[in-house]
Scaffold this motif. Structure first.
Motif, PDB file in Angstrom:
ATOM      1  N   GLU A  13      42.384   8.222  42.570  1.00 47.82           N
ATOM      2  CA  GLU A  13      41.814   8.031  43.914  1.00 47.82           C
ATOM      3  C   GLU A  13      41.720   9.372  44.638  1.00 47.82           C
ATOM      4  O   GLU A  13      42.401  10.334  44.283  1.00 47.82           O
ATOM      5  CB  GLU A  13      42.642   7.039  44.734  1.00 47.82           C
ATOM      6  CG  GLU A  13      44.085   7.405  44.901  1.00 47.82           C
ATOM      7  CD  GLU A  13      44.793   6.507  45.938  1.00 47.82           C
ATOM      8  OE1 GLU A  13      44.111   5.892  46.781  1.00 47.82           O
ATOM      9  OE2 GLU A  13      46.032   6.466  45.910  1.00 47.82           O
ATOM     10  N   ASP A  14      40.883   9.397  45.684  1.00 53.70           N
ATOM     11  CA  ASP A  14      40.629  10.648  46.407  1.00 53.70           C
ATOM     12  C   ASP A  14      41.652  10.889  47.510  1.00 53.70           C
ATOM     13  O   ASP A  14      42.360   9.982  47.927  1.00 53.70           O
ATOM     14  CB  ASP A  14      39.213  10.628  47.004  1.00 53.70           C
ATOM     15  CG  ASP A  14      38.168  11.004  45.949  1.00 53.70           C
ATOM     16  OD1 ASP A  14      38.474  11.850  45.075  1.00 53.70           O
ATOM     17  OD2 ASP A  14      37.056  10.444  45.993  1.00 53.70           O
ATOM     18  N   LYS A  16      43.742   7.931  49.727  1.00 48.97           N
ATOM     19  CA  LYS A  16      43.129   6.792  50.434  1.00 48.97           C
ATOM     20  C   LYS A  16      44.077   5.605  50.549  1.00 48.97           C
ATOM     21  O   LYS A  16      44.130   4.945  51.580  1.00 48.97           O
ATOM     22  CB  LYS A  16      41.856   6.371  49.697  1.00 48.97           C
ATOM     23  CG  LYS A  16      40.728   7.362  49.943  1.00 48.97           C
ATOM     24  CD  LYS A  16      39.363   6.822  49.535  1.00 48.97           C
ATOM     25  CE  LYS A  16      38.288   7.797  50.054  1.00 48.97           C
ATOM     26  NZ  LYS A  16      37.000   7.637  49.353  1.00 48.97           N
ATOM     27  N   TRP A  34      31.488  16.920  39.242  1.00 42.41           N
ATOM     28  CA  TRP A  34      31.941  16.251  40.473  1.00 42.41           C
ATOM     29  C   TRP A  34      33.432  16.510  40.712  1.00 42.41           C
ATOM     30  O   TRP A  34      33.853  16.802  41.833  1.00 42.41           O
ATOM     31  CB  TRP A  34      31.670  14.743  40.388  1.00 42.41           C
ATOM     32  CG  TRP A  34      32.071  14.018  41.646  1.00 42.41           C
ATOM     33  CD1 TRP A  34      33.175  13.253  41.840  1.00 42.41           C
ATOM     34  CD2 TRP A  34      31.365  14.052  42.892  1.00 42.41           C
ATOM     35  NE1 TRP A  34      33.218  12.787  43.116  1.00 42.41           N
ATOM     36  CE2 TRP A  34      32.111  13.260  43.805  1.00 42.41           C
ATOM     37  CE3 TRP A  34      30.183  14.671  43.325  1.00 42.41           C
ATOM     38  CZ2 TRP A  34      31.713  13.070  45.115  1.00 42.41           C
ATOM     39  CZ3 TRP A  34      29.786  14.474  44.641  1.00 42.41           C
ATOM     40  CH2 TRP A  34      30.540  13.696  45.532  1.00 42.41           C
ATOM     41  N   GLU A  61      31.894  13.101  50.116  1.00 41.72           N
ATOM     42  CA  GLU A  61      30.927  12.002  50.031  1.00 41.72           C
ATOM     43  C   GLU A  61      31.402  10.999  48.994  1.00 41.72           C
ATOM     44  O   GLU A  61      32.215  11.309  48.128  1.00 41.72           O
ATOM     45  CB  GLU A  61      29.539  12.510  49.588  1.00 41.72           C
ATOM     46  CG  GLU A  61      28.963  13.623  50.441  1.00 41.72           C
ATOM     47  CD  GLU A  61      29.398  14.991  49.918  1.00 41.72           C
ATOM     48  OE1 GLU A  61      30.554  15.107  49.476  1.00 41.72           O
ATOM     49  OE2 GLU A  61      28.600  15.921  49.951  1.00 41.72           O
ATOM     50  N   GLU A  62      30.813   9.808  49.057  1.00 43.68           N
ATOM     51  CA  GLU A  62      31.042   8.816  48.007  1.00 43.68           C
ATOM     52  C   GLU A  62      30.623   9.419  46.673  1.00 43.68           C
ATOM     53  O   GLU A  62      29.642  10.156  46.599  1.00 43.68           O
ATOM     54  CB  GLU A  62      30.205   7.556  48.262  1.00 43.68           C
ATOM     55  CG  GLU A  62      30.898   6.496  49.088  1.00 43.68           C
ATOM     56  CD  GLU A  62      32.174   6.005  48.427  1.00 43.68           C
ATOM     57  OE1 GLU A  62      32.081   5.320  47.400  1.00 43.68           O
ATOM     58  OE2 GLU A  62      33.285   6.347  48.942  1.00 43.68           O
ATOM     59  N   ILE A  63      31.377   9.089  45.648  1.00 44.83           N
ATOM     60  CA  ILE A  63      31.023   9.608  44.328  1.00 44.83           C
ATOM     61  C   ILE A  63      29.667   9.036  43.904  1.00 44.83           C
ATOM     62  O   ILE A  63      29.434   7.818  43.997  1.00 44.83           O
ATOM     63  CB  ILE A  63      32.106   9.276  43.285  1.00 44.83           C
ATOM     64  CG1 ILE A  63      31.726   9.845  41.921  1.00 44.83           C
ATOM     65  CG2 ILE A  63      32.381   7.781  43.196  1.00 44.83           C
ATOM     66  CD1 ILE A  63      32.833   9.753  40.883  1.00 44.83           C
ATOM     67  N   GLU A 101      26.653   7.495  41.845  1.00 48.21           N
ATOM     68  CA  GLU A 101      26.590   6.538  40.734  1.00 48.21           C
ATOM     69  C   GLU A 101      26.612   7.279  39.395  1.00 48.21           C
ATOM     70  O   GLU A 101      27.290   6.859  38.439  1.00 48.21           O
ATOM     71  CB  GLU A 101      25.297   5.712  40.874  1.00 48.21           C
ATOM     72  CG  GLU A 101      25.270   4.440  40.044  1.00 48.21           C
ATOM     73  CD  GLU A 101      26.410   3.501  40.402  1.00 48.21           C
ATOM     74  OE1 GLU A 101      26.983   2.901  39.465  1.00 48.21           O
ATOM     75  OE2 GLU A 101      26.771   3.402  41.609  1.00 48.21           O
ATOM     76  N   LYS A 141      30.043   7.900  37.967  1.00 49.30           N
ATOM     77  CA  LYS A 141      31.027   6.810  37.883  1.00 49.30           C
ATOM     78  C   LYS A 141      31.354   6.462  36.439  1.00 49.30           C
ATOM     79  O   LYS A 141      30.475   6.475  35.587  1.00 49.30           O
ATOM     80  CB  LYS A 141      30.509   5.589  38.642  1.00 49.30           C
ATOM     81  CG  LYS A 141      30.880   5.682  40.133  1.00 49.30           C
ATOM     82  CD  LYS A 141      30.423   4.453  40.903  1.00 49.30           C
ATOM     83  CE  LYS A 141      30.720   4.625  42.409  1.00 49.30           C
ATOM     84  NZ  LYS A 141      30.014   3.597  43.194  1.00 49.30           N
TER      85      LYS A 141
END
Lengths: 334, 334, 334, 334
Positions: free
Chosen positions: A185-186, A216, A300, A327-329, A331, A334
């Motif tokens: 997790e970030d 998080k 990433w 930012e959100e990772i 797609e 993933k």
């Protein structure tokens, strides 16, 4: 067939990787190299018996080269990784992906634009058998959820050139990556505090330091960085879980009884401590390249690592808790 | 160029070595195989994609094969090693060199007659990094001369087929070799005693046992063999020197705090415990073959190991101390 | 009320016990003392503020004295213990009960004749919390039956006066007692072998030695004695059971990371290593005396210890396995 | 002569201390007791065979009583300690000196006004042999100056009544005292953060927590409090110095090899973990009382501990770093 590798940057770590690939690991060969110092680079090329390219980008573009390793100086990482992306070739780049988060972002965007994951960043700790033992227990929830992490990263001596920011950006960057990978997790905040300053620190260097990260889900991490601990190279990681704690193994060294003590040697440097991690890292990278994919730390991951390090540096400079904005990772990753 | 290897005996350990050489190590390939069970052997050959020889000796003689690995059943070792010697090829044979000392002697004589060292015996403990740490300290006399050795060799469970003699000849044979190598000297006596018999031993099996060896210079060694210790696979070696004692390292495993205990896992079997030793052993063998020499345990070592094991067996059967009679090491093996 | 104790033998160990009883433990006081060296003994008496008896037997007979401690030289043990038995008083005697087995036997017979257990022998290891942990697990059969014991008894340096027999009779006598107590059964054979001789042994001293004992049920014990191990005072005991092994705890010392090592100090001598055992031993003896009984090592234990030590000495001198002949334990001591 | 002690508060810990003094330690006796629950207190008095006082203050004032132990409930500490000061008697009070810093301050002032140090607070960790080993190395600067401390204080289970503030005020109060004593300097800031909350915490309890303290010279301390760690009672303290780190010893427990693991038991509770510390604490207090002085933690230490705990609580409630305001230590306590 052996994977044909071109390597940029024939300094100490580059030569270590050539030695590893050409004489220890399976299924690959460094068949070309380049270096900004042409004279020195040529002597290395001669030793291995491979062609030397004065222009690294020509080597990267050469269709007989199948994969690239970038062990050039940090500021050149972006250029050569970008060239590899543009050539559509797998590229292994030593950490950091690039010294600035913006540069990392550009590489991420280029890779996404190219439509294929090509980049792997050299966070070798993920390949250390000890961390992998911990990862498995966390994933399996053997002792429940992780709640706290207590870590230390100690070097015997930093040398004179080491500066206060380097403890985060060059040393604890390894923890930034490996703990995020361990926990899956970030981070959301970073903070840096100082211990009492050792008399063995030169110049203005603040040593030791403690970096605090939160994730998080609320896990709190403290990482001690002590680059002049004098006694050896030592890495500690304790994961406090709901029903037990897990400690990173100590390296397997003989236990001696002598001079009124039980004594177990401690490694003197990182290359000795993580030699097995490096071997596994490159073997897995070679295997993955030959299978047509990347399965290690991505561009990433390299980007997130630099964003976190920069947040920690800002926290240190401002004496405050800094929120980490990632930012959100995409797609794609993933 | 890759060393081209032909392997005889595609059972479990043979296939492990094929996997190791063809996918992990550097500079060699198993390019042919043979097995007494042709049907099974062919399926293995198909999996690796290499030719299968019904007649192992034809494979050994095939000029396109550069080196031989013998992982056939023990009674066949002599025949295939002899064939390799006659073909003038390097041959790696799993321990024992041959089950009987006389057969070992014949191989030694054939190798000497051939005029070149070709045989290496699979005593992999010499390649274990822990034993190598000990060896270095003994050679350097870091803590003076070795005086006593206390060793243990424990397996969780022996299975039903295990017999009393096997504890010496199949299990402690490893200590017989590695301790002689550690100390750099030959044994002069052997003795075997029994502990109280565990209720977990099946049939007539005497378990645990203690083998006692003494060396020319007077070092006294005790080795516990406990093949049904129930708790795991565990190897201990303490070298008592004049100014300190040296203990074989424990494998590097995570330390857990849980269920009212500090807990460090113990390996469950030998393949896990000595995986690194096997990798180093074969890599060094490949490198040496390509350099045109043998630098591991020789046919002489294999012979001396069997002579010692036979003496220990006789000691056990007669309840006495047996003197070990080994000729002077031939100049050829010095 | 405090137990009134008369002590014979005001040498170093006697004075340690006086200090312990008069200033640390509960419920007793050394109220009189005696010593063959009257001048010195008087000075000790003066320091504690108690009367000095030139004639120890008068002190033992004095009706105001309730219990006796004998810390005189070994050859005098028999006389003073006998006097205490005849006076019907509890007597604590440092090991050995007496140097010769025959003398021990006379004391056993006198005690039986007197009709009351009065004698306790100073085998303090039975009071060490670590051995007690092991004892409990053996009695509870936590890991099944004990099968083998591996022990070591090491001193940094023996001094010049130490002779080969003393390693059994003055040093391993502690293991002879404590292991018999741990296992709860008698020995049947003894054997003594030598390791390679350390260059640090003076004179004719054979050092290190290994004593091997077997018990009635078949447990095999090896005890290393190394009185010039140089590195410290170190006691090891591993009990190999059917489902696990139990190791005597290491003393609780701080673990240091320094000078490229993890370091835990080892005790330098027995008085430091077993200080807690001595305290518990005397407190329990005082409590038992006041309750009118003896519950520690008896005269019979002292006798069996000497018989075993003599058998081991004979085994050493003759280079053979010696059978240990002990009569059935008298009903009186059961 | 035995020190005659009157004890107020015959609950569990009070009775443990009576047992300790009357049956294990040297030179004192609890000769009177009192308790708010008269019926229960009388039964305790009967068991020991001593008079019971319905009015504790009468007992404290009784001229036949030489010293006082206060093990009453926390809110009563001030009253009874004050009574002892007024009676001019030595008084040992379990921690905290009093729940509120102001009450502690009143006791300090009363003691100073009386002109003689009489009060000792029950911070028993200072008597733990492990902490004393660390203290010696810090004082001797064996590894240079301390720079960072990493500590943990873990309990298997808190029970339902435990609240978030108690982790500082009832649990980490021990670290607040013992670390200040180890370092020999006062704190300047306090901070409290939360780890991810364990699912094993009941109600609103925040568990685990991390308290951060800094000292005048710049040492940074982190203390983990985890009162529902499930696995046992466990205390850790690592002092990171300029040339090495020092770790609090683990308790001496047998190491077991069983069930595929090396296993060392961990204590289940504080009374087991610190039994030796309690014994030493009371023996030294008795000895000091008889010598006419106090040499343990003073009323001032009790006061500073409460001030620090209150600052940490405020830090936790406000989510900020709180400066700790303690007056200069009065000459009286130096």
């Amino acid at each position: 067939m052996e994977l044909k590798i071109g390597l940029v940057g024939t300094g100490a770590i580059g030569r270590t990787h050539i030695e590893r690939i050409n004489h220890k690991l399976h299924g690959a060969r460094v068949v070309a190299c380049s270096d900004v110092n042409a004279e020195f680079g040529k002597s290395v090329a001669e030793t291995i018996g491979c062609p030397f390219y004065e222009d690294a980008e020509l080597m990267i573009a050469d269709p007989s080269i199948e994969a690239i390793i970038v062990t050039a100086a940090d500021p050149y990482h972006e250029r050569f990784v970008m060239a590899a992306i543009q050539a559509g070739k797998f590229v292994f780049v030593e950490k950091p992906l690039a010294p600035e988060a913006e540069a990392c972002k550009r590489l991420v965007e280029a890779e996404i634009a190219g439509g294929k994951k090509l980049v792997q960043v050299g966070f070798m700790r993920r390949y250390d058998p000890g961390y992998r033992q911990i990862k498995k227990m966390i994933v399996d929830k053997t002792y429940g959820e992780p709640l706290l992490l207590h870590c230390a990263h100690r070097n015997a001596s930093s040398g004179d050139g080491w500066t206060t920011p380097m403890s985060v950006e060059n040393s604890m960057i390894h923890e930034i990556d490996v703990l995020r990978w361990l926990l899956g997790e970030d981070y959301v905040t970073a903070e840096v505090a100082f211990g009492k300053r050792t008399r063995n620190a030169s110049g203005d260097l603040q040593d030791p330091q403690v970096m605090i990260l939160t994730t998080k889900s609320g896990v709190r991490i403290d990482v001690e960085s002590f680059v002049n601990c004098r006694y050896g190279y030592d890495i500690k990681c304790e994961v406090v879980c709901e029903e037990g704690t897990i400690n990173l193994p100590e390296p397997a060294n003989a236990m001696i009884r002598a001079t009124a003590s039980r004594i177990t040697p401690i490694c003197s440097d990182w290359s000795q401590r993580f030699v097995e991690a490096y071997n596994i890292e490159f073997q897995e990278w070679i295997n993955a390249c030959k299978a047509g994919r990347v399965d290690g730390p991505t561009a990433w991951d390299g980007y997130v690592g630099q964003v976190t390090a920069k947040a920690a540096s800002k926290a240190r400079d401002t004496g405050s808790v800094v929120h980490i904005e990632v930012e959100e990772i995409p797609e794609f990753y993933k």
